[in-house]
Design an enzyme around this catalytic site. Structure first.
Site, PDB file in Angstrom:
ATOM      1  N   ASP A   7       0.876  -1.174   0.000  1.00 52.11           N
ATOM      2  CA  ASP A   7       0.000   0.000   0.000  1.00 52.11           C
ATOM      3  C   ASP A   7       0.912   1.222   0.000  1.00 52.11           C
ATOM      4  O   ASP A   7       1.524   1.541   1.015  1.00 52.11           O
ATOM      5  CB  ASP A   7      -0.907   0.005   1.231  1.00 52.11           C
ATOM      6  CG  ASP A   7      -1.825   1.215   1.245  1.00 52.11           C
ATOM      7  OD1 ASP A   7      -2.466   1.490   0.213  1.00 52.11           O
ATOM      8  OD2 ASP A   7      -1.894   1.894   2.288  1.00 52.11           O
ATOM      9  N   GLU A  67      -1.463  -1.441  -4.873  1.00 50.70           N
ATOM     10  CA  GLU A  67      -2.718  -0.724  -5.085  1.00 50.70           C
ATOM     11  C   GLU A  67      -2.472   0.472  -5.995  1.00 50.70           C
ATOM     12  O   GLU A  67      -1.507   1.213  -5.816  1.00 50.70           O
ATOM     13  CB  GLU A  67      -3.299  -0.264  -3.751  1.00 50.70           C
ATOM     14  CG  GLU A  67      -4.703   0.280  -3.880  1.00 50.70           C
ATOM     15  CD  GLU A  67      -5.378   0.488  -2.549  1.00 50.70           C
ATOM     16  OE1 GLU A  67      -6.260  -0.315  -2.215  1.00 50.70           O
ATOM     17  OE2 GLU A  67      -5.022   1.447  -1.847  1.00 50.70           O
ATOM     18  N   ASP A 140      -2.629   1.120   6.718  1.00 48.49           N
ATOM     19  CA  ASP A 140      -1.788   0.871   5.546  1.00 48.49           C
ATOM     20  C   ASP A 140      -1.368  -0.599   5.466  1.00 48.49           C
ATOM     21  O   ASP A 140      -1.254  -1.164   4.377  1.00 48.49           O
ATOM     22  CB  ASP A 140      -0.537   1.761   5.594  1.00 48.49           C
ATOM     23  CG  ASP A 140      -0.880   3.199   5.915  1.00 48.49           C
ATOM     24  OD1 ASP A 140      -0.997   4.002   4.985  1.00 48.49           O
ATOM     25  OD2 ASP A 140      -1.057   3.503   7.110  1.00 48.49           O
TER      26      ASP A 140
END
Length: 167
Positions: A7, A67, A140
């Site tokens: 992330d 992501e 996160d």
């Protein structure tokens, strides 16, 4: 398959190594890379790059799942996160690690069954799917694990698409 979920962020980069074998998915390692607020942006990017390189070399994942960016409010934040994402992808490229990218909608759909699921629901589902005693923190880290779980779900389909397209 060993999947390193990432992330991206500038202050915190969440990561999680997930093993997906025979329909079973489990978290092996998860944490985050932190960069000090107020530090020179170039130093922060260097810290992220070095941290990702070290993770790849130490954990030996077979693939990385990252992501994709989605920001609709703050373009300055989007730019900074885009830079962090760039050095993360560069670290993967320098080590020859394949990368799969997923939108937040795809990740939420794969993990929670609903593309607009709230963060709390995604965290609970990550906890349940990976059999964790507690919800991964900070957010996160949960997001990184969610991206890895998403890839574990999508990877066979993506491989099949490539095979069919190659015919």
């Amino acid at each position: 398959m060993l999947i390193l979920g990432i992330d991206p962020g500038t202050a915190i980069v969440g990561y999680g190594l997930v093993e997906a074998r025979a329909g079973q998915t489990r978290a092996l390692v998860y944490d985050c890379i932190r960069t000090p607020a107020g530090e020179d942006p170039c130093r922060r990017l260097a810290t992220i790059y070095a941290g990702i390189r070290e993770l790849i070399e130490r954990l030996q994942p077979e693939t990385m799942a990252v992501e994709e960016l989605f920001f609709n409010k703050n373009s300055k934040t989007a730019l900074a996160v885009g830079q962090a994402r760039g050095v993360i992808l560069l670290a993967a490229a320098h080590t020859g690690l394949p990368v799969a990218e997923y939108t937040p909608l795809e990740v939420k759909q794969a993990v929670a069954g609903f593309g607009r699921a709230p963060k709390e629901q995604v965290q609970r589902m990550v906890q349940a799917l990976l059999g964790l005693e507690e919800k991964p923190r900070p957010d996160d880290v949960a997001d990184a694990l969610a991206v890895a779980v998403c890839h574990a779900s999508f990877a066979p389909w993506r491989q099949r698409e490539k095979e069919v397209a190659g015919r």
